[in-house]
Design a protein around this motif. Structure first.
Motif, mmCIF file in Angstrom:
data_model
loop_
_atom_site.group_PDB
_atom_site.id
_atom_site.type_symbol
_atom_site.label_atom_id
_atom_site.label_comp_id
_atom_site.label_asym_id
_atom_site.label_seq_id
_atom_site.Cartn_x
_atom_site.Cartn_y
_atom_site.Cartn_z
ATOM 1 N N VAL A 326 0.845 -1.191 0.000
ATOM 2 C CA VAL A 326 0.000 0.000 0.000
ATOM 3 C C VAL A 326 0.881 1.240 0.000
ATOM 4 O O VAL A 326 1.724 1.411 0.873
ATOM 5 C CB VAL A 326 -0.900 0.008 1.256
ATOM 6 N N ASN A 328 -0.509 4.357 -0.296
ATOM 7 C CA ASN A 328 -1.302 5.490 0.146
ATOM 8 C C ASN A 328 -0.934 5.864 1.593
ATOM 9 O O ASN A 328 -1.210 5.120 2.532
ATOM 10 C CB ASN A 328 -2.786 5.124 0.046
ATOM 11 N N TYR A 330 -2.128 8.086 3.491
ATOM 12 C CA TYR A 330 -3.291 8.343 4.347
ATOM 13 C C TYR A 330 -3.697 7.067 5.077
ATOM 14 O O TYR A 330 -3.879 7.055 6.300
ATOM 15 C CB TYR A 330 -4.433 8.881 3.480
ATOM 16 N N ILE A 331 -3.802 5.964 4.323
ATOM 17 C CA ILE A 331 -4.176 4.693 4.939
ATOM 18 C C ILE A 331 -3.160 4.302 6.001
ATOM 19 O O ILE A 331 -3.512 3.889 7.108
ATOM 20 C CB ILE A 331 -4.297 3.596 3.857
ATOM 21 N N ILE A 570 -10.530 3.305 12.563
ATOM 22 C CA ILE A 570 -10.634 3.150 11.104
ATOM 23 C C ILE A 570 -12.046 3.452 10.611
ATOM 24 O O ILE A 570 -12.231 4.121 9.593
ATOM 25 C CB ILE A 570 -10.213 1.725 10.680
ATOM 26 N N GLU A 573 -13.071 7.012 9.685
ATOM 27 C CA GLU A 573 -12.382 7.464 8.476
ATOM 28 C C GLU A 573 -13.029 6.831 7.247
ATOM 29 O O GLU A 573 -13.220 7.487 6.231
ATOM 30 C CB GLU A 573 -10.893 7.096 8.542
ATOM 31 N N ALA A 574 -13.371 5.546 7.390
ATOM 32 C CA ALA A 574 -13.994 4.850 6.266
ATOM 33 C C ALA A 574 -15.369 5.445 5.951
ATOM 34 O O ALA A 574 -15.813 5.438 4.809
ATOM 35 C CB ALA A 574 -14.122 3.368 6.591
ATOM 36 N N ARG B 141 -4.759 12.492 3.987
ATOM 37 C CA ARG B 141 -5.745 12.064 2.999
ATOM 38 C C ARG B 141 -5.721 12.987 1.783
ATOM 39 O O ARG B 141 -5.686 12.529 0.637
ATOM 40 C CB ARG B 141 -7.126 12.091 3.659
#
Lengths: 612, 432
Positions: A326, A328, A330-331, A570, A573-574, B141
Motif C-alpha cells: 500500500v 497510500n 493516508y491509509i 478506522i 475514516e472509512a 488524505r
C-alpha cells in the motif's frame, strides 16, 4: 468587603450548581448509580423550554410543567430501557450505560438544534438588587428559592409520604425493601422521573440565568453539579445544596485570590480533597465503600474467543508487509494512529479489564507521556530513545503519585477520582509555563533508528506496529503470570483476595504503573508522529473513547482491545465517503460511538471477543 | 402495573415530543435551515447547483440541471479538486459550517461563470471536529490524493498546524482562512523556525493586530491602565501577548490579565476584581458567545469601564446574545459590510439570500480564501507547485476582508476598521 462580594458571587453561581446537584444526588441515593446522563437531561430540558418559549411563545409558568414532564419521562425511559435490564450487573455497567446515553443525547441535540449558542429570551421578571459592592439579580433569588423549595418538598415527601418511605427503604436496602413488598422497580422509575424532572427545571432556569443555551452546556454544568453532589455527600439532598454553594464560593474566591485561569482546577482539587479526606462527602454516610469492585462477574460471563496462533502470526506478517503493497500514506497514517490507540486500549485494559478499576482519566497518562517525550526532545535535545524511557519514568511517578490515593477507594469512586485526575492533569497542561499552555509543543523531531531519521506515515506505521507487538507480548505474559491472577482475584472479590494475602492497594498501584508506562509509550509515539501536540488532545472525551474501545473488544481480552481500537479509529475514516441525507456519515461518528456503547453494554457486555 | 403501562405509553410520548421539537424549529426564520446539498465527495461536482440555490440574481446561462448531469452546467471539462477542512461537527461546528457555506457560494458563482478555463472547481470537504489527530489524518488524505491541487482550512491554528507539516512535505498549498498564530507559517512555532513555504494564512497575524489595538487604546482613546481578559486557547494567548507587550511599550500598565476557559459562563468574580482595580479600559480577546455573556454580567454589575475587543467579534449573533449589553464596545474588523465596502455588502447580501443567516467574520475569511485560491488557479498551470507560486505572488487582491498581498512569510496585512456597538447595532466608530 471585596471578599464578601466574591463570596456573594460564589453563592450566586453555587445556587446553579446546587440545582443540578439535587437531581443527581437523588438518583444516586436510590439507584446507587452515578448518572452521567444527568447533565444531558438537564440540557434537553433547557431546549424543550426554549422551543416552547421561542416557537410557541409560551410563558414560563406554562412551559415549566411541560419541561418537567418531558425530562421526567426521558429519565423514566432511560431507567426503564437502559438501566433496569442491567440491575443485576455490577455498577460499572450502569455507569457506562449512562455515559453512552449522555453521548447520544448531546450529539443528537447538536444535530437537531445546531451547535451554536442560542438566545434564550427572558421569561421571568428581571431587576437588580445592589448588595455590598456588587449586584445580584432577581434570577439569583428565583434560582435560590426554587432550589430550596425543591429540596424541602422532596425532603417532606421522603419523610412523610408512604411512597417516600418506600424510596428511603429502597435506598437503604433494596433487597429488604423488596421483601417487605415495596415495588423497587417502581421506586427506581419514580426516582429517575423526579430526579430528571428536577434536571429539567434546572435546565430552563439556567437557560434564563445566562440568557443562552447550547448543546455543550450539559457536559459543562453536569460536571459541576456532579462535583457539588459529591462534595455534599452523594444521596444527601441538603448536602447537594450546601455542596453547590461551597463549590461556587471556592471557585469565586479562588479565582479572586489567584487567577481565573485556574478556576476549574479549584473545583476538581476540591473534589479530590473531599474524596480523599471524607469520601462520603460533607454530609454523607461512609458506607459507600463496599468490598466488591465495580466490574466483577459481569464481564466474565462468556468464554473468550481464542485466536489460533497461526492466525495471529498470519495477521502480524500481513501487517508488517502491508506498507510494501500500500503506497497510500493516508491509509498508513490512519493505521499508525490505530496502533497507537491500540496500545492505549491494551494499557487501559490492564487496569479496567484485569484489575477491575474503571479509569475515566486514562488520557492523563497518555498526555503526560506525550508532553514528557516532546519537551525532552525539544528542550533538552534528547534523542527519542532516551526521552521515551525517561518519559515512562516521569509518567509512572506523576501518575502513581496522583492515582495512588484514588486507588484506596473502590467501585464508583475510582471512576470519579480518575475522571477528576484526568481533568486536573489536562488543566495543568493547559496552564503550566513548562508545557507552553494552549500554544502546545511544536516542532517535535523525528525518531532516529540507527542514524536514520524516521519520516512519514510508513516509517511510523512500522514503529507503532513494533511498539504494539511488544505491548501485546508484555500484556499477554502479564496476564498469564501470577500477577495476572492476582489482578483478577482483586477484580472478582477484593475482600477475598485480601484474605488470601493479596494486598489490593499494592496490586492496583502496580496495574496502574504498568498501564502508565504503556500509555506513555503511546503518547511518545503520538507526539513524534504528529510533530506537534496541544492540550486538547488529552481530554476526558479521549479517555472515554479509549474505554469504549476496551468495552468493544471485551474487558480483559487483549486481542479484543486491539481490535476495538482499530475499529473505532478506522471506521469513522472509512465513513467519510459515505453520505446520508446530504451529510457525510462521519458527522455522526460520535453519536455512533454512543449507540454502540449502549448496545454493547446491554446486549453483549463481554464485547466482540469476550472477556477472560 | 397499570401505572407502569401508562408510563410506557408516556415514554413513547416523550420521544414524539422530541421529534416535534425538532420539526417545530425547521420552518421558522430565526434558525438556519439545512443548507442545500453540500458538495460531498461522492456526488456530482458543485457545478450542478441544487434548486435551492439563488439562480435569479446571477442569471446563469443554463438552467440548474438535475443532480446527476454536470454537463448541463456552464463549466464542463475535467474538474479541479480543492480540499476544504474544518470543524463540520462537534462543539465548533458553526465555524466549519460558515466555511462550508461561504466556499460553496464562491465556488458555485465561479462554476456558473465558466470555472477555471472552462473546467469546474470541485470542493471536497472533510470534518476535523477541530481535533488535531483528525486534522492530521485529513492532511494525509488530501496530500495523498493526486487529484487534489490545493487545500483551504482549517479553522483553529492548532488543528491547522497539525496538518500543515504534512501539506508542506507533500508540496500541496494550504491556505488557512482564520489562522492568526504568530508563527503559523513556520516550523516548530519559533520566530526563526524553518519557513513552511506551502503554508499561507489569510488572517492578519497577531503581531499586527495586537500593537494596532494597543495603539488605538493608548493613543486614540487615551487609556493608560488596562485589564485584559482572553480566551484560553492558542489564539487567545497570542492575542493577549502581542497586545500587552505593545501596550507596555507605549508606557501603559496592565493591571490584570486572566485567561478564561472556552464556554465560561460566570464572569462575575473576575469582573468584580476588575471593578476594584479600576482600570481605564478592558481589553477582551474572546469569542462572541463568551463575550456576550460577559457584557451582560458587566452591565448587571453596573460597570461603566469602556471595553475594547480584538477583531474576532464581528457577528450579528453576538448582538442577539448580548441583548443591548454590549453597547459602547469597540472592535476592529477587516470585514464590515457597509456602503464603504461594496464587495462585503454584496457578499453579505448573497450569503443571507442563500443561507438565510448573516455572514460573519469567519464566513468572509473563508469566502476570500476561496476567491484568492481561484485567482491563483487562474494564474497557474494547475499543478500544486505552480498554484503555490501563484498564491505567493498574490498582490493587491481586493477581497471582502480587505486588500490581500502575501508577504515573504505568506501572511497578510489588511487594514482594520474600528466599529462600535450602538443601540445594539454595529456602526463605524468616529474618533472623538
Amino acid at each position: 468587603m471585596l471578599w464578601i462580594d466574591q463570596v456573594i458571587n460564589g453563592l450566586a453561581i453555587g445556587n446553579i450548581y446546587a440545582l443540578i446537584a439535587l437531581g443527581f444526588t437523588l438518583i444516586f441515593g436510590v439507584a446507587n448509580l452515578i448518572n452521567f446522563a444527568h447533565g444531558s437531561v438537564f440540557m434537553i430540558g433547557a431546549y424543550v423550554g426554549w422551543v416552547l418559549a421561542v416557537f410557541l411563545g409560551w410563558p414560563f409558568l406554562a412551559l415549566l410543567p411541560v419541561v418537567m414532564l418531558a425530562t421526567g419521562l426521558l429519565g423514566i425511559v432511560i431507567e426503564r430501557y437502559a438501566l433496569r435490564p442491567l440491575a443485576s450487573a455490577p455498577p460499572i455497567a450502569g455507569l457506562l450505560s449512562t455515559i453512552a446515553i449522555a453521548i447520544i443525547l448531546d450529539r443528537s441535540a447538536e444535530l437537531i438544534f445546531q451547535p451554536e449558542t442560542q438566545l434564550f429570551p427572558s421569561l421571568l421578571p428581571y431587576f437588580t438588587i445592589p448588595l455590598g459592592g456588587i449586584t445580584i439579580t432577581s434570577l439569583d433569588v428565583i434560582v435560590a428559592a426554587v432550589g430550596i423549595a425543591c429540596a424541602t418538598t422532596l425532603y417532606l415527601f421522603l419523610r412523610f409520604h408512604r411512597f417516600g418511605w418506600a424510596i428511603r427503604a429502597t435506598a437503604q436496602d433494596r433487597v429488604a425493601a423488596a421483601q417487605m413488598g415495596v415495588d423497587v422497580n417502581l421506586v427506581n422509575t419514580v426516582t429517575f422521573g423526579i430526579g430528571s424532572a428536577l434536571g429539567g427545571v434546572a435546565g430552563i432556569l439556567i437557560g434564563q440565568y445566562f440568557a443562552s443555551i447550547s448543546p455543550a452546556m450539559g457536559f459543562q454544568f453536569g460536571l459541576k453539579g456532579f462535583a457539588a453532589a459529591i462534595v455534599g455527600g452523594l444521596g444527601h439532598l441538603p448536602g447537594a445544596i450546601v455542596g453547590g454553594l461551597i463549590l461556587g464560593v471556592v471557585e469565586a474566591v479562588g479565582s479572586h485570590t489567584f487567577s481565573t485561569d485556574y478556576r476549574n482546577l479549584f473545583s476538581f482539587l476540591l473534589l479530590i480533597i473531599v474524596l480523599l479526606v471524607r469520601p462520603g462527602g460533607l454530609f454523607g454516610r461512609a458506607t459507600v465503600f463496599q468490598g466488591s469492585t465495580a466490574t466483577a462477574a459481569f464481564f466474565s460471563t462468556s468464554a473468550p474467543v481464542r485466536l489460533p496462533r497461526w492466525l495471529v502470526a498470519a495477521v502480524l506478517a500481513g501487517a508488517v508487509l502491508l506498507p510494501l503493497a500500500v503506497s497510500n500514506t493516508y491509509i498508513l497514517r490512519v493505521l499508525a494512529t490505530g496502533f497507537i490507540f491500540a496500545i492505549l486500549a491494551v494499557s487501559l485494559n490492564l487496569v479496567a479489564g484485569f484489575a477491575g478499576q474503571i479509569s475515566l482519566g486514562h488520557a492523563a497518562f497518555y498526555g503526560i507521556g506525550a508532553y514528557a517525550v516532546a519537551l525532552l526532545m525539544v528542550n533538552q535535545d534528547l534523542p527519542f530513545w532516551v526521552a521515551l524511557p525517561a518519559a515512562a519514568v516521569i509518567t509512572v511517578a506523576i501518575g502513581i503519585a496522583l492515582a495512588a490515593p484514588a486507588l484506596s477507594l473502590s467501585g464508583h469512586y475510582v471512576a470519579i477520582a480518575t475522571l477528576s485526575l484526568g481533568e486536573i492533569v489536562n488543566l495543568l497542561i493547559l496552564n503550566l509555563e513548562l508545557t507552553r499552555g494552549p500554544l502546545g509543543v511544536r516542532g517535535i523531531p523525528g525518531v532516529e533508528v540507527f542514524g536514520y531519521t524516521l519520516q512519514g506515515p510508513r516509517d511510523y506505521y512500522w514503529l507503532s506496529l513494533a511498539a504494539l507487538t511488544l505491548t501485546t507480548v508484555v500484556a499477554v505474559a502479564l496476564a498469564r503470570s501470577h500477577l495476572g491472577r492476582s489482578f483478577r482475584a482483586i477484580r472478582e472479590d477484593e475482600v477475598a483476595a485480601a484474605a488470601y494475602g493479596v494486598r489490593p492497594a499494592h496490586y492496583k498501584n502496580l496495574a496502574f504503573g504498568i498501564a502508565a508506562v504503556l500509555a506513555a509509550v503511546a503518547g511518545g509515539l503520538f507526539a513524534t508522529l504528529t510533530t506537534s501536540i496541544f492540550p486538547s488532545s488529552f481530554v476526558t472525551a479521549e479517555s472515554i473513547l479509549v474505554l469504549t474501545m476496551v468495552v468493544l473488544g471485551g474487558m480483559g481480552n487483549i486481542a479484543g482491545s486491539i481490535i476495538g481500537a482499530l475499529v473505532l479509529i478506522i471506521l469513522p475514516e472509512a465513513l467519510r465517503d459515505v453520505s446520508l441525507l446530504g451529510r457525510s456519515l462521519a458527522d455522526f461518528r460520535l453519536l455512533f460511538y454512543g449507540i454502540l456503547l449502549l448496545l454493547l453494554i446491554r446486549f453483549r457486555p463481554q464485547g466482540l471477543l469476550g472477556s477472560s | 402495573m397499570a401505572l407502569l403501562r401508562s408510563l410506557r405509553l408516556l415514554s413513547v410520548g416523550t420521544l414524539l415530543m422530541f421529534v416535534l421539537a425538532a420539526c417545530a424549529q425547521a420552518p421558522t426564520p430565526t434558525v438556519k435551515p439545512v443548507e442545500p446539498a453540500k458538495p460531498a465527495a461522492t456526488t456530482a461536482p458543485a457545478a450542478a447547483p441544487t434548486t435551492a440555490a439563488p439562480v435569479a440574481t446571477t442569471a446563469p446561462a443554463a438552467k440548474p440541471a438535475a443532480t446527476t448531469a454536470p454537463a448541463a452546467a456552464p463549466a464542463a471539462g475535467k474538474e479541479i479538486v480543492i480540499g476544504l477542512f474544518g470543524p463540520m461537527s462537534g462543539n465548533s461546528a458553526q465555524y466549519g459550517k460558515n466555511f462550508s457555506q461561504a466556499v460553496s457560494l464562491a465556488t458555485d458563482d465561479l462554476n456558473k461563470a465558466g470555472g477555471i478555463g472552462g473546467r469546474p472547481v470541485k470542493i471536497v470537504e472533510a470534518d476535523d471536529r477541530n481535533d488535531n489527530k483528525e486534522a492530521a489524518n485529513i492532511g494525509e488524505r488530501f496530500a495523498s490524493d493526486a487529484n487534489m491541487l490545493a487545500v483551504i482550512g482549517g479553522f483553529s491554528s492548532a488543528a491547522s498546524l497539525s496538518a500543515a507539516p504534512i501539506f508542506q512535505k507533500a508540496g500541496i498549498p494550504q491556505l488557512c482562512p482564520t489562522c492568526s498564530h504568530p508563527q503559523f507559517t513556520r516550523e516548530g512555532g519559533k520566530d526563526d523556525g524553518k519557513p513552511m513555504d506551502f503554508v499561507f494564512s489569510l488572517s492578519n497575524p497577531q503581531a499586527l493586530e495586537g500593537p494596532f489595538n494597543a495603539k488605538f487604546t493608548f493613543n486614540t482613546l487615551g487609556k493608560k491602565k488596562v485589564a485584559v481578559l482572553w480566551r484560553k486557547d492558542d489564539w487567545g494567548v497570542a492575542a493577549k501577548d502581542q497586545y500587552e507587550k505593545a501596550f507596555k511599550d507605549l508606557g501603559g500598565t496592565v493591571v490584570l490579565s486572566e485567561g478564561l476557559a472556552d464556554d465560561t459562563k460566570d464572569f462575575k468574580p473576575v469582573l468584580t476584581k476588575i471593578k476594584d482595580l479600576k482600570p481605564d479600559v478592558i481589553y477582551i480577546a474572546l469569542f462572541y458567545t463568551d463575550a456576550a455573556v460577559m457584557a451582560q454580567q458587566a452591565k448587571q454589575l453596573g460597570m461603566d469601564i469602556p471595553i475594547v475587543s480584538s477583531g474576532s467579534l464581528y457577528n450579528i449573533q453576538f448582538l442577539t446574545l448580548a441583548q443591548g449589553a454590549a453597547d459602547g464596545m469597540l472592535l476592529p474588523t477587516t470585514f464590515f459590510p457597509s456602503e464603504g465596502n461594496k464587495l462585503a455588502l454584496e457578499f453579505a447580501r448573497k450569503y443571507k439570500e442563500r443561507f438565510n443567516v448573516e455572514a460573519d467574520n469567519f464566513a468572509a475569511h473563508a469566502y476570500d480564501s476561496a476567491l484568492v485560491m481561484f485567482d491563483a488557479l487562474k494564474r497557474s498551470d494547475l499543478t500544486r507547485k505552480s498554484i503555490r507560486d501563484a498564491l505567493a505572488a498574490t498582490k493587491g487582491f481586493v477581497g471582502t476582508t480587505g486588500v490581500i498581498t502575501f508577504d515573504a512569510d505568506r501572511r497578510v496585512a489588511k487594514d482594520f476598521t474600528w466599529i462600535q456597538v450602538k443601540n445594539n447595532e454595529f456602526v463605524y466608530f468616529k474618533t472623538p
